[in-house]
Design a protein around this motif. Structure first.
Motif, mmCIF file in Angstrom:
data_model
loop_
_atom_site.group_PDB
_atom_site.id
_atom_site.type_symbol
_atom_site.label_atom_id
_atom_site.label_comp_id
_atom_site.label_asym_id
_atom_site.label_seq_id
_atom_site.Cartn_x
_atom_site.Cartn_y
_atom_site.Cartn_z
ATOM 1 N N ALA A 1 0.825 -1.209 0.000
ATOM 2 C CA ALA A 1 0.000 0.000 0.000
ATOM 3 C C ALA A 1 0.858 1.258 0.000
ATOM 4 C CB ALA A 1 -0.938 -0.010 1.217
ATOM 5 N N ILE A 2 1.892 1.291 0.833
ATOM 6 C CA ILE A 2 2.723 2.494 0.884
ATOM 7 C C ILE A 2 3.572 2.608 -0.377
ATOM 8 C CG2 ILE A 2 4.616 1.374 2.154
ATOM 9 C CD1 ILE A 2 3.472 5.034 2.569
ATOM 10 N N LEU A 3 4.016 1.488 -0.937
ATOM 11 C CA LEU A 3 4.782 1.532 -2.184
ATOM 12 C C LEU A 3 3.918 2.034 -3.338
ATOM 13 C CD1 LEU A 3 6.796 -1.814 -1.912
ATOM 14 C CD2 LEU A 3 7.708 0.510 -1.679
ATOM 15 N N ALA A 4 2.643 1.667 -3.329
ATOM 16 C CA ALA A 4 1.729 2.140 -4.365
ATOM 17 C C ALA A 4 1.425 3.626 -4.209
ATOM 18 C CB ALA A 4 0.433 1.329 -4.325
ATOM 19 N N SER A 5 1.292 4.094 -2.976
ATOM 20 C CA SER A 5 0.870 5.471 -2.722
ATOM 21 C C SER A 5 2.010 6.473 -2.761
ATOM 22 C CB SER A 5 0.169 5.562 -1.362
ATOM 23 O OG SER A 5 -1.015 4.785 -1.351
ATOM 24 N N ALA A 6 3.225 6.032 -2.450
ATOM 25 C CA ALA A 6 4.356 6.957 -2.403
ATOM 26 C C ALA A 6 4.671 7.491 -3.792
ATOM 27 C CB ALA A 6 5.582 6.253 -1.825
ATOM 28 N N ASP A 7 5.016 8.763 -3.856
ATOM 29 C CA ASP A 7 5.433 9.369 -5.113
ATOM 30 C C ASP A 7 6.897 9.079 -5.411
ATOM 31 O OD1 ASP A 7 3.025 11.027 -5.966
ATOM 32 O OD2 ASP A 7 3.287 11.638 -3.888
ATOM 33 N N ASP A 8 7.681 8.846 -4.355
ATOM 34 C CA ASP A 8 9.081 8.464 -4.510
ATOM 35 C C ASP A 8 9.422 7.459 -3.422
ATOM 36 O OD1 ASP A 8 10.766 10.071 -6.579
ATOM 37 O OD2 ASP A 8 9.445 11.576 -5.669
ATOM 38 N N VAL A 9 10.266 6.489 -3.777
ATOM 39 C CA VAL A 9 10.755 5.495 -2.827
ATOM 40 C C VAL A 9 12.278 5.520 -2.880
ATOM 41 C CG1 VAL A 9 10.811 3.046 -2.196
ATOM 42 C CG2 VAL A 9 8.717 4.043 -3.166
ATOM 43 N N VAL A 10 12.903 5.627 -1.711
ATOM 44 C CA VAL A 10 14.362 5.635 -1.629
ATOM 45 C C VAL A 10 14.809 4.370 -0.901
ATOM 46 C CG1 VAL A 10 16.417 6.826 -0.780
ATOM 47 C CG2 VAL A 10 14.446 8.151 -1.599
ATOM 48 N N ALA A 11 15.629 3.548 -1.573
ATOM 49 C CA ALA A 11 16.211 2.345 -0.972
ATOM 50 C C ALA A 11 17.705 2.577 -0.772
ATOM 51 C CB ALA A 11 15.987 1.135 -1.879
ATOM 52 N N LEU A 12 18.289 1.900 0.222
ATOM 53 C CA LEU A 12 19.675 2.162 0.594
ATOM 54 C C LEU A 12 20.690 1.438 -0.292
ATOM 55 C CD1 LEU A 12 19.484 2.209 4.499
ATOM 56 C CD2 LEU A 12 18.998 4.021 2.849
ATOM 57 N N ASP A 13 20.278 0.378 -0.962
ATOM 58 C CA ASP A 13 21.188 -0.297 -1.884
ATOM 59 C C ASP A 13 20.371 -1.030 -2.941
ATOM 60 O OD1 ASP A 13 20.626 -3.067 -0.893
ATOM 61 O OD2 ASP A 13 21.713 -2.411 0.891
ATOM 62 N N ARG A 14 21.071 -1.528 -3.964
ATOM 63 C CA ARG A 14 20.359 -2.130 -5.102
ATOM 64 C C ARG A 14 19.648 -3.417 -4.705
ATOM 65 N NH1 ARG A 14 23.195 -6.202 -8.106
ATOM 66 N NH2 ARG A 14 25.303 -6.626 -7.321
ATOM 67 N N PHE A 15 20.165 -4.109 -3.727
ATOM 68 C CA PHE A 15 19.533 -5.354 -3.294
ATOM 69 C C PHE A 15 18.205 -5.066 -2.586
ATOM 70 C CE2 PHE A 15 24.108 -5.939 -3.438
ATOM 71 C CZ PHE A 15 24.213 -7.051 -4.257
ATOM 72 N N MET A 16 18.187 -4.002 -1.795
ATOM 73 C CA MET A 16 16.950 -3.585 -1.154
ATOM 74 C C MET A 16 15.938 -3.127 -2.200
ATOM 75 S SD MET A 16 16.535 -0.841 1.988
ATOM 76 C CE MET A 16 17.494 -1.855 3.119
ATOM 77 N N GLY A 17 16.416 -2.410 -3.204
ATOM 78 C CA GLY A 17 15.531 -1.983 -4.276
ATOM 79 C C GLY A 17 14.911 -3.158 -5.009
ATOM 80 N N GLN A 18 15.695 -4.203 -5.240
ATOM 81 C CA GLN A 18 15.178 -5.394 -5.913
ATOM 82 C C GLN A 18 14.095 -6.078 -5.069
ATOM 83 O OE1 GLN A 18 18.778 -7.609 -6.542
ATOM 84 N NE2 GLN A 18 19.519 -6.204 -8.129
ATOM 85 N N ARG A 19 14.314 -6.157 -3.775
ATOM 86 C CA ARG A 19 13.304 -6.764 -2.908
ATOM 87 C C ARG A 19 12.008 -5.959 -2.927
ATOM 88 N NH1 ARG A 19 13.813 -10.553 1.621
ATOM 89 N NH2 ARG A 19 15.841 -11.578 1.531
#
Length: 414
Positions: free
Chosen positions: A164-182
């Protein structure tokens, strides 16, 4: 003159609470205040680790308005204490958030884990944009630790909140590429994902020479090769491989292992000392903030650890401080991983796997036999990598750009 847009920062911790998450939130808030935004922070009125420390209900730091909410930090004694405090904090955030004037943007992270509920509720009423800063991942963390099953009601509910928060957020910041992939496996966020590691807490770090270091004098470290793990000893950053290696290497009198800090993983250190009484292992508590430069500089090599299952779930922040101090690192953990990415092609340290005690012993023997000049060169290269890839001012500016932009861009790495 047009009215200033308002940024609401939701964070259960904020300076003077020393927790790292609070410091990062402070840096982001200060950057936006510098850019001319009105910035309001909702945070707890007591220290997270020591709730006996109470802060004033309202404060102003570096142009940022701080509102500290009561009953929002009851300490870390039990999970129940944390849940009650988190619930009280988020309820107050929602009720107050409804009435903030000219609210344009909400910055929320995964600390506390359920903070996104408050951001979603406020957005529903106020239509403000959400910027979601992912600092760790749950329920992934507790699932990987074996605390709950991935098919349990709690895990499914938490993942539904994540989506829900990933759908609603206008921007998402992850700390590394592995976190972004998850994250992207939970919901396709490629168009609004920025990968940006956490920046160093200081633009420059003062490194104290061994000969001038009062910490080394106080602990009789003259002639010792010091291998140090410093900071939080977490459930997911096991030091057992290094402890087992230390027990086997007591016949190398110049080699000393220091474990500085606290956390649940410190029990492994104390248990090893109690059971084996090793002559080459020293356990110390967290050092006073004004003494940290001395304790960290006392090391010849800094240890960074991560359990295999935690890639993309937590972020190994410890690596930045060690490298900024111009010290080589011994990484005990998986590859591929974020630390592996940093070390690839850069001669800044050594890597062994969790559980590979024989490999750790061989690696430790290799490093203790290095000349001081070669060791210094390796540390200098680590500092150069930090200066080249992880400039604090540039990274904070990049994060501020994410907060300020109106529309989500195509996915990119910061």
């Amino acid at each position: 003159m047009p009215a200033k847009p308002t940024l609401l920062v939701i964070s259960q911790v904020f300076p003077p609470d020393p927790t790292a998450v609070g410091q990062y939130m402070h840096d982001a808030a200060t950057e936006m205040a510098r850019r001319g935004w009105r910035v309001i922070v909702f945070t707890a009125n007591r220290d997270y680790n020591d709730p006996s420390k109470k802060f004033p209900p309202r404060d102003r730091q570096d142009g940022v308005e701080i509102v500290r909410l009561p009953l929002s930090s009851l300490g870390k004694k039990t999970i129940a204490h944390r849940l009650v405090a988190q619930s009280m904090f988020l309820l107050q955030v929602v009720l107050r958030g409804f009435f903030i004037s000219r609210l344009k943007c909400i910055l929320v992270s995964t600390s506390p884990p359920m903070a996104s509920i408050a951001a979603l509720a406020i957005r529903l009423v106020r239509r403000a944009s959400i910027k979601f800063w992912v600092m760790d991942l749950n329920p992934d963390q507790i699932v990987e630790m074996g605390k709950i099953e991935p098919t349990s009601l709690a895990a499914r509910g938490f993942d539904a909140l994540n989506r829900a928060i990933l759908a609603s957020a206008d921007d998402v910041v992850a700390l590394d590429r592995f976190m972004g992939q998850r994250l992207n496996r939970k919901r396709n966020i490629e168009s609004k994902l920025t990968v940006l590691p956490p920046w160093p807490h200081f633009d420059s770090v003062e490194t104290v020479a061994h000969a001038d270091n009062p910490f080394r004098k106080r602990h009789a470290l003259e002639g010792k090769f010091v291998v140090m793990y410093s900071g939080n000893h977490g459930r997911n950053t096991s030091v057992c491989t290094i402890l087992d290696a230390a027990v086997r290497m007591q016949d190398r009198p110049e080699l000393l292992f220091m474990f500085v800090g606290g956390g649940v993983g410190k029990r492994d250190v104390e248990a090893t000392i109690e059971r084996f009484k090793p002559t080459n292992v020293v356990s110390l508590p967290y050092q006073p903030f004004d003494q940290i430069k001395y304790s960290l500089s006392a090391a010849d090599v800094h240890v960074v650890t991560m359990d295999d299952a935690m890639v993309g779930v937590i972020h190994p922040c410890k690596v930045y401080g060690a490298m900024a101090l111009a010290r080589p690192i011994l990484f005990v953990g998986p590859d591929p991983s974020h630390v592996g990415d940093i070390m690839q092609g850069e001669s800044v340290g050594w890597h062994v796997r969790q559980g590979d005690v024989e490999g750790a012993v061989a690696t430790l023997d290799e490093m203790r036999k290095m000349s001081r000049d070669d060791l210094k060169s390796m540390g200098d290269r680590a500092a150069q990598v930090m200066n080249r890839k992880f400039r604090r001012s540039e990274m904070i500016e990049t994060f501020g750009n994410v907060l300020a932009r109106e529309t989500p861009p195509s996915g990119r790495e910061g």
